[in-house]
Design an enzyme around this catalytic site. Sequence first.
Site, short mmCIF file in Angstrom:
data_model
loop_
_atom_site.label_atom_id
_atom_site.label_comp_id
_atom_site.label_asym_id
_atom_site.label_seq_id
_atom_site.Cartn_x
_atom_site.Cartn_y
_atom_site.Cartn_z
N LYS A 1 14.43 20.05 -36.58
CA LYS A 1 15.16 18.83 -36.96
C LYS A 1 16.66 18.99 -36.69
CE LYS A 1 15.43 15.47 -40.70
NZ LYS A 1 15.16 15.19 -42.11
N GLU B 1 -2.88 11.91 -37.01
CA GLU B 1 -2.40 12.54 -35.78
C GLU B 1 -3.54 12.89 -34.82
OE1 GLU B 1 -1.36 13.30 -38.82
OE2 GLU B 1 0.84 13.26 -38.83
N PHE C 1 9.59 23.30 -46.92
CA PHE C 1 8.69 22.15 -47.07
C PHE C 1 8.21 21.68 -45.70
CE2 PHE C 1 8.21 17.46 -47.35
CZ PHE C 1 7.04 17.46 -48.10
N GLN C 2 6.91 21.53 -45.56
CA GLN C 2 6.26 21.10 -44.30
C GLN C 2 6.59 22.03 -43.13
OE1 GLN C 2 6.82 16.78 -43.79
NE2 GLN C 2 4.93 16.50 -44.96
N MET D 1 -27.98 15.48 -33.03
CA MET D 1 -28.23 16.72 -32.29
C MET D 1 -28.50 17.87 -33.25
SD MET D 1 -28.73 17.69 -29.25
CE MET D 1 -27.86 17.07 -27.81
#
Lengths: 573, 176
Positions: A176, A64, A126-127, A485
């Site tokens: 959902k 993502e 869940f999630q 750096m």
Amino acid sequence: MKVNANQEVEVKSDLVTGSDLLVQALEKANVEVVFGYPGGAVLPIYDALHRNNTAFKHVLSRHEQGSIHAAEGYARVSGKPGVVIATSGPGATNLITGITDAMMDSIPLVVFTGQVAEQVIGTDAFQEADVMGITTPITKYNYQVNDIADLPRVVNEAFHVATTGRPGPVLIDIPKSISEKVTINDYEDDFYLPGYQPTIYPNPIQISKVTNELSKAKKPVILAGAGVLFAEATEELKQFVNNWEIPVVTTLLGLGSYPGDDNLSLGMGGMHGTYAANRAIYESDFLINIGARFDDRLTGNLKYFAPHAKVAHIDIDPAEIGKNVETEIPVVADAKQALNVLLQQEVNRGDYTAWLDKVKKNQKDYPLWYNRGESPISPQWLIEQVHEKSGGEAVVTTDVGQHQMWAAQFYTFKNPNNWVTSGGLGTMGFGFPAAIGAQIAKPDKLVISVVGDGGFQMTLQELSILKSQNLPVKVVILNNDALGMVRQWQETFYEERYSHSLFSENPDFVKLAESYGIKGMRVSDEKNVPAALEEAFSHDGPVVIDCRIDRDTCVYPMIAPGKGMHEMIGVTK
Amino acid sequence: MKRIIIATVQDRGGVLNRITGMLNRRQFNIESISVGASDVKGISKMTFVVEIADKQKLEQLTKQLNKQIDVIKVLDVTEKAIVARELALIKVVATNQTRAEIMTLISAFRADVIDVSKDSLMIQVTGKPEKVDALISLLRPYGIKDLTKTGLTAFPRGYQPEQGFSSELNNISAHG
């Protein structure tokens, strides 16, 4: 009893799901491309993408974070909002870096995250993650859709908020149960935001204060930031600068807002800016900031920032004015509108002759410098070659670090929107996926991703997109087997204790590219660089070029942390 | 310096979280905050009492509040003629010997006894913060069992004198 399945479909044909409403809203917003990754909570949305013959395309990333940086690159180059879809929980949390990056650099994004069904929100399902809570401080605005009737309005409103005023990321969290809900299709998308009315047009009194001050000033300087680019005001800026003959310093994100090769351009200011640019700000008696936010990497120690100057600050975000630097003439406006009104004023210059002579002498006496080396390759020289072989017209994207500073210093940007870099957040792993988005926005343009070996390894899984979308992005790895750096700071400020900044193992980037079905090249010698770059840039497809650069080269000149603009080190060889 | 700031906001989900989160992140020190409905449906009023270091910080505070999409109006009423009130509920130990004494004492503050039990009284007091604080300190020797305050809510007065009218502010800072 036998049910006639066909008849049932016909009866339901007036009905749509929440996901269909979302697709319609995206089409109405003229979305061309969506960057995303499917998952459980967005299954209904992905089903709608599959069922509908959408007017936009979907680009599947491999993580993502790749999606959102690609959306940022797309937005930065095209001027249109980047659109992202990710699932709930881990899908959403993988976006956090990109959302924050977009917030810091004012990049317009509309981000859709799936959420668990309404009935189980708050039960640690869940999630499930508290995406609203997590993203509140890092978004310009965020929504959770709790009523399907709100969906068209929320999407319409989100695009408005993301793209107007000071742009930024807006997130819409869709449970959902909303995206799969079946509903009738007759919701309005009108919105009313009484608390959000960005000031576009400048107060003419403030503008006349600017020109009045310019007529008295002896040492004026303009600081041009990314606000000029967002407002598409580069032509107006050019005309204003030419009319008044004022030297221009650009910020890191403002590169390209004024032609870098013009003789009134002093280049980039700040920590690794040019001596001429920083000296001009330090000595100036009137500083006009157009669309920059006086970031600490620009100003250095505020006590020594433009200590002799009156400051005028043109910004669309009033909260940026006076935040870091005391400002005598605040102008809240869109940069283009402010410059338009400035251009209508009579040009009544003070005497800048001595000032311009001095500024130009600094420029001539203290140019950016570097040491050449046969092998490994000198990184600054390499960037100059990249500039030459790409005709100085490529879109260049970077991460953060040494390679970013060298690209900023040595790839002279003549035109706007060719420079995509992570400024405020300083995100490793940004540049490569951003190049993917940039290439999608400008399919016919040469897009070069200049990355380090460290940052590239944070998001290189997106090489898959290059292959699947057939995008001819050229990845130039400035490979010093180190976090350059970090190594430089350890050398300079930590007595050469190189704690975990040197890589003992790096992959073979050529083989790695080849394993993705992409052309891989390696150059370790200066003499092979021009031909290699020519070959890569003319190749009809993506290329990864592993350039072996010198590990000990440092970025100079530099304002050390806590120091003032007048205390640059490494100004000359 | 202590400032009283009233924000008129659109009553949307997460608005309080967004605003307090911003104040916290930008290191503004909130002393009290009270939120309630206004006369318009969907519009709420928030009253903040904040401790601010200097004018520049104050300007940042009002600008950052204004920048919030849900914030419709921000008013710094500190230097205006205002009416500022808070409410406190105080549960104080009261025996047969002290009950009458306490009730006499609180009547001077126009406070009410709203619950009586065998060994305690619950007192409700409304007023300026310094009045509430004064009553609390008078009740303390009797033994305060529990105490809760609503935080300040404020309105500018209908009549505003031309010169800066800041007695209310001074009172507040004196008792800060």
